[in-house]
Structure formats: C-alpha cells, structure tokens
Design a protein around this motif. Structure first.
Motif, mmCIF file in Angstrom:
data_model
loop_
_atom_site.group_PDB
_atom_site.id
_atom_site.type_symbol
_atom_site.label_atom_id
_atom_site.label_comp_id
_atom_site.label_asym_id
_atom_site.label_seq_id
_atom_site.Cartn_x
_atom_site.Cartn_y
_atom_site.Cartn_z
ATOM 1 N N SER A 100 0.743 -1.095 -0.185
ATOM 2 C CA SER A 100 -0.126 -0.057 -0.067
ATOM 3 C C SER A 100 0.719 1.739 0.034
ATOM 4 C CB SER A 100 -0.925 -0.474 0.957
ATOM 5 O OG SER A 100 -1.583 1.489 1.674
ATOM 6 N N GLY B 138 -12.951 -3.232 1.016
ATOM 7 C CA GLY B 138 -12.857 -2.397 0.403
ATOM 8 C C GLY B 138 -13.595 -1.507 0.885
ATOM 9 N N THR C 125 -2.560 -2.423 -3.401
ATOM 10 C CA THR C 125 -2.746 -1.785 -3.791
ATOM 11 C C THR C 125 -4.068 -0.450 -3.295
ATOM 12 O OG1 THR C 125 -3.649 -2.584 -5.959
ATOM 13 C CG2 THR C 125 -1.261 -2.289 -5.518
ATOM 14 N N ARG C 126 -5.020 -1.556 -3.249
ATOM 15 C CA ARG C 126 -6.716 -1.154 -3.043
ATOM 16 C C ARG C 126 -6.259 -0.127 -1.924
ATOM 17 N NH1 ARG C 126 -8.414 -6.144 -4.142
ATOM 18 N NH2 ARG C 126 -9.478 -6.115 -2.523
ATOM 19 N N ILE C 127 -5.941 -0.693 -0.346
ATOM 20 C CA ILE C 127 -6.033 -0.398 0.637
ATOM 21 C C ILE C 127 -5.226 0.654 0.831
ATOM 22 C CG2 ILE C 127 -5.290 -1.274 3.353
ATOM 23 C CD1 ILE C 127 -6.134 -3.780 2.632
ATOM 24 N N ASN C 128 -6.193 1.427 1.901
ATOM 25 C CA ASN C 128 -5.857 2.830 2.200
ATOM 26 C C ASN C 128 -4.350 2.744 3.039
ATOM 27 O OD1 ASN C 128 -5.528 5.217 4.594
ATOM 28 N ND2 ASN C 128 -6.637 6.263 2.378
ATOM 29 N N PRO C 129 -3.008 3.511 2.344
ATOM 30 C CA PRO C 129 -1.488 2.787 3.473
ATOM 31 C C PRO C 129 -1.360 3.649 5.342
ATOM 32 C CG PRO C 129 -0.839 4.443 1.545
ATOM 33 C CD PRO C 129 -2.684 4.487 1.336
ATOM 34 N N ASP C 130 -2.531 4.441 5.537
ATOM 35 C CA ASP C 130 -2.395 4.682 6.787
ATOM 36 C C ASP C 130 -3.254 3.580 7.529
ATOM 37 O OD1 ASP C 130 -1.251 6.369 6.694
ATOM 38 O OD2 ASP C 130 -3.358 8.034 6.430
ATOM 39 N N VAL C 131 -4.602 2.994 6.858
ATOM 40 C CA VAL C 131 -5.199 1.994 7.120
ATOM 41 C C VAL C 131 -4.283 0.819 7.241
ATOM 42 C CG1 VAL C 131 -7.338 0.326 6.936
ATOM 43 C CG2 VAL C 131 -7.442 3.054 6.517
ATOM 44 N N ALA D 158 -11.114 -5.294 5.416
ATOM 45 C CA ALA D 158 -10.212 -4.324 4.828
ATOM 46 C C ALA D 158 -10.058 -4.177 3.380
ATOM 47 C CB ALA D 158 -8.738 -3.684 5.473
ATOM 48 N N GLU E 13 1.233 4.040 -3.243
ATOM 49 C CA GLU E 13 1.048 5.361 -2.723
ATOM 50 C C GLU E 13 2.326 6.458 -3.615
ATOM 51 O OE1 GLU E 13 -1.005 8.459 0.084
ATOM 52 O OE2 GLU E 13 0.761 7.132 0.677
#
Length: 354
Positions: free
Chosen positions: A278, A354, A309-315, A351, A282
């Motif tokens: 992730s 999505g 690649t779909r998951i938010n980096p912070d999450v 997670a 980004e």
C-alpha cells in the motif's frame, strides 16, 4: 577426474552384496533396501541364519565395526551390520589416534582405515552404511572400494514429480488397496512427495476402506499440510468474505486442532505485506516489482498484490500494528488468545473487501 561410481535402486538389491551404501534423505527407500537385503540373505541362510546389529555411526569406533564384520556371530551364521549415520563413523579428528593401531597419531584417516578394511572380503557379514544427509558423505575411494568388492551404492533421493504418482500406486498395493486417480492427486497435494509420510497415510486409509481408496475418504482422513492451511487462511482473508474467514479458522483450530500460533503468523505476515504494498503503491512503485522482495509467488501473488494496492496506506499500517499487538496482548494478560485472533482475521478481511 575419476569416474563417479554408478548408483543403483533399492529394488535391484539381491542380498549378495557384501557392502551397500544408502545415500539420500528418503527413509522409506532406506527401509526398502534393507528389507530386500534381509530377504535375499534369509533365502541363502535360512530363517534362523541371519542376525542383525544396528549401531549409530557417531557412537561406535571404526575398529569395532571392522571387528564385528570379521568375527563370526554366536547367534547366526551370517550377520548384517547396519550403521545409521555412517558419515559420523569416518568423521576426522585432528587429535585422534589411529582407530586400529592405538598410539599411532594421524597415520591414517578414518576414511583410509575404512577403505583398507573394505579391501578384504568378509564372508560371514554384510555391511550396510546409511547416510541420510548425502552432502555430508564425500564420494571417493570408499565408494569405489564398495563397488570393487561387489557392493552397491544405492540412490535414496526422493522421487521426481513424474515418478511419485507411480509410488503412490505401489504403496497402495502394498497395503492391498487400489487408489483412484483423483484420490491420488488429493493425497499428494495434502501430504507432499515424501514417501514415508505417504506410506503412513495410505496405511491409515487402507484401514478405513475395503478395496478402493477414493478422493472423499482422503479428504475426510488426511489433514492438509500447515502450508496449505496458511494459504487457505490468507486466501479467505483476501476474498473479503467474513463468513469464509470464520469457516477457515474453524477448520484450522477446531477440526485441524492446530494452535493459534501458525494462524497469527499467517495474519501478521499478510498484514506486513499489505502495508508494504500500500505504501509503495502510493509512491507510484509498480507492486509487481516488489514480488521477489516480499516473497510473493504462486496463487497468493495476484490476490495479495491487488488487495495491497486498494487499501489506504494509513489503514494498512494500522492493521499491521494491530496484528502485532493482537499476538502479544493475550501473553501479557490482555484478553483471550482465540478471540484476539478471530477479531484480527475479520478486521483484515473487511479491509480487503474495500
């Protein structure tokens, strides 16, 4: 360079060989070779004509082995002397005395002593040298001496992927059963190519069947390997389906009776990979270029790359921290281990959805 001595297979042994060297990690082939030797010798000497001695190579002096070969047994006309871990028998010690002539230092290495010992026939005994870790046995004059004496070098390496299916059929026949083609494939997938393990599972399956072993019986009685279970749990999490994840956890913990440790390791490993993918996605880095570094290959590669690649980096980073904490918390008296595992698995699954 001297030509390498030719190797043979366990089935080729007739019991007439004075010395055999079994090299390779497949224990069932060692067992088969020894059985063939015993059978051949019993045919020659009668049902009470063969005695068997077993020794550990690192616990017996080479001189004692040679004495056992040359001294007639009081129990039977012929003796089979089996040395397990034969590489230990010829391990060199810089400070050791000659194993046959006490007081003589470094006159001959253990290898040379054994080579010399094999130069003279021993009609009342058969020597069987077992080496499971073939890389620890340095081929050379000993191998040549064995062949020159009329002995055999026996290849005990695991069978190739092409040959292992034939071995499954053979082992099933040894247990007086036939095995279906689909059952054979399922068994190999779950157990792997190790013949000793396949034989053990087929013995169990034979006891639960009358004539044929089918795929349904294999699925009922043969557990998946740990690596299969790890991938099954990761696959369920990556699917984004909480019900599927809960079902796989039930299969691993309740049906498979596994501890929570491998499952925690599986989820922590997945969380780490998802976080790395992730963050790099980004930054504009092609996720496929990270496959080697993250050790992603086989069926796990595509789904893991896509989810990462779909998951938010912070999450993703937060999930990785939660995964590490979830494993530690029960050990520190903070909550129940299974509940922590189930919660982590569902959090990761949602997670990935999505």
């Amino acid at each position: 360079m001297a030509k390498k001595a030719a190797e043979t297979k366990p089935d080729a042994l007739k019991g007439q060989e004075p010395v055999i060297l079994l090299k390779g990690p497949e224990r069932l082939l060692h067992q088969l070779a020894i059985q063939n030797m015993e059978r051949g010798l019993l045919q020659q000497h009668g049902p009470d004509g063969v005695a068997v001695e077993r020794h550990q190579g690192d616990q017996m002096q080479l001189a004692d082995v040679l004495d056992a070969l040359r001294t007639p047994s009081l129990l039977a006309p012929h003796t089979i002397v089996i040395i397990e871990g034969a590489e230990g028998l010829i391990k060199e010690n810089e400070n050791a005395e000659d194993s046959v002539v006490p007081g003589r230092k470094k006159a001959r290495t253990p290898r040379q002593v054994l080579e010399d010992g094999l130069a003279t026939p021993f009609p009342n005994a058969t020597l069987i040298l077992q080496v499971l870790e073939a890389e620890k046995w340095r081929p050379g004059r000993i191998d040549r001496a064995i062949v020159d004496l009329g002995g055999a070098l026996v290849d005990c390496k695991p069978p190739s992927e092409k040959d292992v299916l034939g071995w499954i059929d053979r082992l099933a026949e040894d247990h007086k059963r036939q095995i279906d083609v689909e059952a054979r494939a399922v068994l190999l997938e779950r157990v792997g190519p190790e013949l000793s393990q396949l034989d053990s599972e087929l013995r169990k399956l034979a006891g639960a069947s009358e004539e044929r072993i089918d795929a349904k019986l294999v699925k009922q009685l043969v557990a998946k390997s740990s690596s299969d279970e790890v991938w099954a749990l990761q696959e369920a999490v990556l699917s984004g389906d909480p019900k599927r994840t809960a079902q796989v956890l039930h299969e691993v913990l309740d049906i498979g009776r596994k501890s929570t440790v491998p499952a925690f390791w599986c989820l922590i490993d997945l969380a780490r990979k998802l976080a790395a993918l992730s963050i790099n996605a980004e930054r504009g880095i092609d996720p496929w270029s990270l496959s080697r570094a993250l050790k992603l290959w086989g069926p796990a590669q595509g789904p893991t790359l896509n989810a990462g690649t779909r998951i938010n980096p912070d999450v993703a980073a937060q999930l990785h921290r939660e995964a590490l904490d979830a494993q530690l918390a029960p050990r520190q008296g903070r909550g129940n281990e299974r509940r922590a595992l189930e919660t982590l698995a569902i959090r990761l699954t949602l997670a990935c959805a999505g």
